[in-house]
Write a protein that holds these residues in place. Structure first.
Motif, PDB file in Angstrom:
ATOM      1  N   UNK A  98     -39.933   6.842  18.765  1.00  0.00           N
ATOM      2  CA  UNK A  98     -39.175   5.807  18.073  1.00  0.00           C
ATOM      3  C   UNK A  98     -39.166   6.515  16.849  1.00  0.00           C
ATOM      4  N   UNK A  99     -40.935   7.018  16.621  1.00  0.00           N
ATOM      5  CA  UNK A  99     -41.226   7.034  15.198  1.00  0.00           C
ATOM      6  C   UNK A  99     -39.609   8.265  14.814  1.00  0.00           C
ATOM      7  N   UNK A 100     -39.833   9.236  15.313  1.00  0.00           N
ATOM      8  CA  UNK A 100     -39.216  10.719  14.493  1.00  0.00           C
ATOM      9  C   UNK A 100     -37.561   9.397  14.944  1.00  0.00           C
ATOM     10  N   UNK A 101     -36.973   8.516  15.845  1.00  0.00           N
ATOM     11  CA  UNK A 101     -35.756   8.076  15.381  1.00  0.00           C
ATOM     12  C   UNK A 101     -35.348   6.799  14.495  1.00  0.00           C
ATOM     13  N   UNK A 102     -36.281   6.511  14.477  1.00  0.00           N
ATOM     14  CA  UNK A 102     -36.464   5.343  12.851  1.00  0.00           C
ATOM     15  C   UNK A 102     -36.394   6.084  11.960  1.00  0.00           C
ATOM     16  N   UNK A 103     -37.308   7.661  11.508  1.00  0.00           N
ATOM     17  CA  UNK A 103     -37.583   7.980  10.731  1.00  0.00           C
ATOM     18  C   UNK A 103     -35.738   8.606  10.271  1.00  0.00           C
ATOM     19  N   UNK A 104     -35.567   9.426  11.160  1.00  0.00           N
ATOM     20  CA  UNK A 104     -34.151   9.147  11.283  1.00  0.00           C
ATOM     21  C   UNK A 104     -32.356   8.524  10.654  1.00  0.00           C
ATOM     22  N   UNK A 105     -33.051   7.663  11.469  1.00  0.00           N
ATOM     23  CA  UNK A 105     -32.090   6.013  10.859  1.00  0.00           C
ATOM     24  C   UNK A 105     -32.169   5.728   9.742  1.00  0.00           C
ATOM     25  N   UNK A 106     -33.088   6.241   8.885  1.00  0.00           N
ATOM     26  CA  UNK A 106     -33.105   5.644   7.691  1.00  0.00           C
ATOM     27  C   UNK A 106     -33.120   6.746   6.982  1.00  0.00           C
ATOM     28  N   UNK A 107     -32.719   7.685   7.548  1.00  0.00           N
ATOM     29  CA  UNK A 107     -32.395   9.037   6.686  1.00  0.00           C
ATOM     30  C   UNK A 107     -33.322  10.125   6.032  1.00  0.00           C
ATOM     31  N   UNK A 108     -34.870  10.303   7.033  1.00  0.00           N
ATOM     32  CA  UNK A 108     -35.229  10.341   6.033  1.00  0.00           C
ATOM     33  C   UNK A 108     -36.297   9.991   5.243  1.00  0.00           C
ATOM     34  N   UNK A 109     -36.018   9.431   5.393  1.00  0.00           N
ATOM     35  CA  UNK A 109     -37.475   8.441   4.123  1.00  0.00           C
ATOM     36  C   UNK A 109     -37.929   6.925   4.794  1.00  0.00           C
TER      37      UNK A 109
END
Length: 318
Positions: A98-109
């Motif tokens: 989910x860390x990667x998923x969350x990072x993607x949802x935040x637009x890579x920030x």
């Protein structure tokens, strides 16, 4: 007055984290399963809520964040029931993913503030604050004076209403047929299987429900603090466990409804303790150590209670 403000602030924060305590209660007390997805699903609910809130739908954002947590719980349960991976490892794997998923949802920030691009009256591009349920609720108190003018009081009132409805709904649900099946799965899974009940399905439903509650807490916090951050999930499991344990120590085993209420009460008391600790001259990085000590102390209370009567009886016999 300063102490009253501190208490109100602690209570409002405790209410924001109360759904997470309810989620941890479902997995650890009802399903009797250690679920380490919490740190990931909390942030997942927060990030999804941030994205939908910025799009201009604050209420839908809470529902979307809750659904995101349920999805995280689904994958955790899938690893447990279909691949037969140990519950602890299942939670760790999903939380890590989910860390990667969350990072993607935040637009890579790593963080995202609840604001959107717009144009002011002069035609210049500016950032405007996105509407949230707390901002909309605060508008009802425009021009209010005294206690109700305090933003923490407004947050406390709205979140209290949400948590009250949520706790009541859970109290009713766990006395329905599906709820009883989830409770039975936690008590004796083999007996449930022998009764022709799909234990994998009930376990999946329980884990999904728990992580949906955790994600809802993340979504509420996102709208209250007006930003989402990847690091907000750190130590959430410890906080949730502390709330559940403190509630049980204070109120004892009061059945299903009592357990839900005690989890909420434990969340409030935990935040009061943390808020009081901030008043002491201690570095901010020591708060996590304090959280750990609180959990250890709460776990030790039942053992101390058992030993004290024995010592008293032994002293009286002499």
């Amino acid at each position: 007055m300063a102490y009253l403000s501190m208490l109100i602030s602690a209570l409002s924060q405790g209410m924001l984290y109360a759904p997470m305590a309810l989620g941890v209660f479902v997995t650890f007390r009802i399903l009797k399963t250690p679920d380490l997805t919490v740190d990931g699903s909390f942030v997942f609910g927060m990030t999804v809520c941030a994205a939908v809130t910025i799009a201009g739908h604050p209420v839908l954002a809470l529902l979307a964040g809750t659904a995101a947590g349920a999805m995280a719980g689904f994958f955790t349960a899938l690893l447990q029931t279909k691949l037969r991976i140990e519950p602890i490892l299942s939670g760790i794997l999903v939380a890590a993913g989910l860390y990667t998923v969350n990072y993607a949802v935040l637009g890579g920030q790593s963080n995202l503030y609840l604001q959107y691009d717009t144009v002011n009256s002069a035609g210049a591009a500016v950032k405007a604050a996105s509407p949230t349920i707390y901002k909309n609720f605060a508008a009802l108190f425009a021009g209010a004076e005294g206690l109700f003018a305090d933003s923490n009081v407004q947050v406390l009132l709205l979140t209290l209403a949400i948590v009250a409805v949520l706790t009541a709904a859970l109290g009713v649900f766990f006395f329905t047929r599906p709820g009883m099946a989830i409770r039975a799965t936690g008590d004796n899974e083999e007996m449930v299987r022998s009764s022709s009940i799909n234990a994998d399905l009930t376990r999946t439903a329980g884990v999904m429900l728990a992580n949906a509650l955790v994600a809802l807490a993340g979504a509420l916090l996102c709208q209250q603090q007006r930003y989402a951050d990847l690091n907000c999930g750190s130590s959430m499991l410890v906080m949730g466990l502390a709330s559940v344990i403190i509630g049980q120590v204070l109120f004892g085993d009061q059945g299903m409804v009592g357990g839900l209420v005690s989890a909420v009460g434990g969340s409030l008391l935990y935040r009061i303790i943390i808020q009081a600790a901030y008043q002491v001259d201690m570095p901010s990085y020591a708060v996590k150590l304090l959280s750990t000590l609180i959990v250890v102390a709460a776990l030790a209370v039942p053992l101390v209670r058992q030993k004290l009567p024995r010592r008293r009886k032994g002293g009286g016999a002499q």
